[in-house]
Every structure is written in structure tokens, then in C-alpha cells.
Design a protein around this motif. Structure first.
Motif, PDB file in Angstrom:
ATOM      1  N   LYS A 156      -1.305  -9.786  10.361  1.00  0.00           N
ATOM      2  CA  LYS A 156      -2.215  -8.452  10.949  1.00  0.00           C
ATOM      3  C   LYS A 156      -2.133  -7.137  10.249  1.00  0.00           C
ATOM      4  CE  LYS A 156      -2.016  -5.691  15.072  1.00  0.00           C
ATOM      5  NZ  LYS A 156      -1.549  -5.499  16.513  1.00  0.00           N
ATOM      6  N   PHE A 157      -1.230  -7.191   9.767  1.00  0.00           N
ATOM      7  CA  PHE A 157      -1.300  -5.772   9.043  1.00  0.00           C
ATOM      8  C   PHE A 157      -3.397  -6.268   7.760  1.00  0.00           C
ATOM      9  CE2 PHE A 157      -1.462  -3.420   5.024  1.00  0.00           C
ATOM     10  CZ  PHE A 157      -1.267  -1.226   5.541  1.00  0.00           C
ATOM     11  N   ALA A 158      -3.313  -7.092   6.898  1.00  0.00           N
ATOM     12  CA  ALA A 158      -4.140  -7.800   5.986  1.00  0.00           C
ATOM     13  C   ALA A 158      -5.439  -7.555   6.902  1.00  0.00           C
ATOM     14  CB  ALA A 158      -3.984  -8.764   5.374  1.00  0.00           C
ATOM     15  N   TRP A 159      -5.196  -7.794   8.258  1.00  0.00           N
ATOM     16  CA  TRP A 159      -7.016  -8.446   9.432  1.00  0.00           C
ATOM     17  C   TRP A 159      -6.916  -7.532   9.466  1.00  0.00           C
ATOM     18  CZ3 TRP A 159     -10.386 -10.861   9.611  1.00  0.00           C
ATOM     19  CH2 TRP A 159     -11.022 -10.892  11.273  1.00  0.00           C
ATOM     20  N   VAL A 160      -6.436  -6.435   9.898  1.00  0.00           N
ATOM     21  CA  VAL A 160      -6.187  -4.906  10.716  1.00  0.00           C
ATOM     22  C   VAL A 160      -7.195  -3.859   9.658  1.00  0.00           C
ATOM     23  CG1 VAL A 160      -5.522  -2.596  11.694  1.00  0.00           C
ATOM     24  CG2 VAL A 160      -5.284  -4.591  12.384  1.00  0.00           C
ATOM     25  N   GLU A 161      -6.443  -3.873   8.031  1.00  0.00           N
ATOM     26  CA  GLU A 161      -7.287  -3.065   6.865  1.00  0.00           C
ATOM     27  C   GLU A 161      -8.694  -3.654   6.248  1.00  0.00           C
ATOM     28  OE1 GLU A 161      -6.036  -0.460   5.984  1.00  0.00           O
ATOM     29  OE2 GLU A 161      -4.898  -0.549   8.114  1.00  0.00           O
ATOM     30  N   ALA A 162      -8.469  -4.938   6.749  1.00  0.00           N
ATOM     31  CA  ALA A 162     -10.323  -5.432   6.123  1.00  0.00           C
ATOM     32  C   ALA A 162     -10.928  -5.143   7.447  1.00  0.00           C
ATOM     33  CB  ALA A 162      -9.943  -7.213   6.247  1.00  0.00           C
ATOM     34  N   ILE A 163     -11.239  -5.371   7.968  1.00  0.00           N
ATOM     35  CA  ILE A 163     -11.592  -4.579   9.148  1.00  0.00           C
ATOM     36  C   ILE A 163     -12.306  -3.147   9.320  1.00  0.00           C
ATOM     37  CG2 ILE A 163     -12.154  -4.979  11.874  1.00  0.00           C
ATOM     38  CD1 ILE A 163     -12.918  -6.972  10.594  1.00  0.00           C
TER      39      ILE A 163
END
Length: 138
Positions: free
Chosen positions: A57-64
Motif C-alpha cells: 500500500k505504501f508504494a501504491w500511495v506514494e506513486a499516486i
């Protein structure tokens, strides 16, 4: 798979639809914190955007977060939303949208966007555990 009464199915569809509409409002407001709150903290499986796959989730949120920061504005307009109650705690949502993104220096994107999302109901309510999105220019 759970055997669901029609009333329970209708309740699930309404609850997931309400959550999805709130998610789209957060997208249109470019509100990363509210947007991220729709994704599960405890059961996140993956998210795919185009051909990029995120398993945390962390990587996904940072990408968005980076995508939102690079935009002047964005507007997702729903065309079709389909929700299927798979069990009392799982729902599949697919949708089609028009999407317009403006870049700060001009230019941007105007096209068709689609989501596929698996929502799970837990103690925190309905949360996304997997999502996939794709898009194409209009």
C-alpha cells in the motif's frame, strides 16, 4: 461462496457504491489522504496502473501522490459502474469513466478510464484490497 439473501446483496451494492462515489470525489479533489483511506491497511494485496504493479500500500500511495502532485486538475466522470456481491464480505466493482487531466504548463489527457476493484468488508468497513486501472486516449 456465501449464499446471500437479495436484501443483503442490495445492502452490499449500496454500501460499496457509496464508498466508490466517495473515492471518485477524492480523486477529483486530488485529496491523496482521503483517497488512500479507501485502500485496506491490513489486507492490501496489490494495485495495478497500466503495466505498473504495486504489492505494498505504501508504494501504491506514494506513486499516486506523485501523479496527483504533477497535475493541475483532474476530473473523473462516471459512465458505468457494476458491482457484484461475491460473498457477505467481498464485492467486485468494475467501472468505466471519462477522465480529463490538466498539466500545470498546459496539455494533459482526455480519454477513457476503467477500474476493476475487489472490496473487502472488515472492521473498518468496505476497503479496496486489489485494484486495476487502465486508460486510453479519446
Amino acid at each position: 461462496m456465501d449464499s446471500l439473501h437479495p436484501e443483503m446483496k442490495e445492502q452490499i451494492l449500496a454500501e460499496v457504491d457509496d464508498q466508490f462515489l466517495a473515492l471518485v470525489r477524492a480523486i477529483n479533489a486530488m485529496d491523496i489522504e482521503t483517497w488512500a483511506s479507501f485502500y485496506s491497511d491490513t489486507a492490501f494485496v496489490s494495485a495495478i496502473a497500466g503495466t505498473d504493479c504495486y504489492v505494498s500500500k505504501f508504494a501504491w500511495v506514494e506513486a499516486i501522490r506523485a501523479y496527483f502532485a504533477a497535475r493541475k486538475s483532474q476530473r473523473v466522470t462516471l459512465k458505468v459502474v457494476r458491482i457484484e456481491a461475491l460473498s457477505s464480505s467481498l464485492a467486485l466493482l468494475t467501472s468505466e469513466e471519462n477522465s480529463v487531466i490538466e498539466q500545470p504548463g498546459g496539455g494533459g489527457f482526455d480519454g477513457k478510464h476503467v477500474f476493476t476493484m475487489l472490496w473487502e468488508k472488515g472492521v473498518a468497513g468496505w476497503k479496496i484490497i486489489h485494484s486495476h486501472e487502465s486508460w486510453t486516449q479519446a
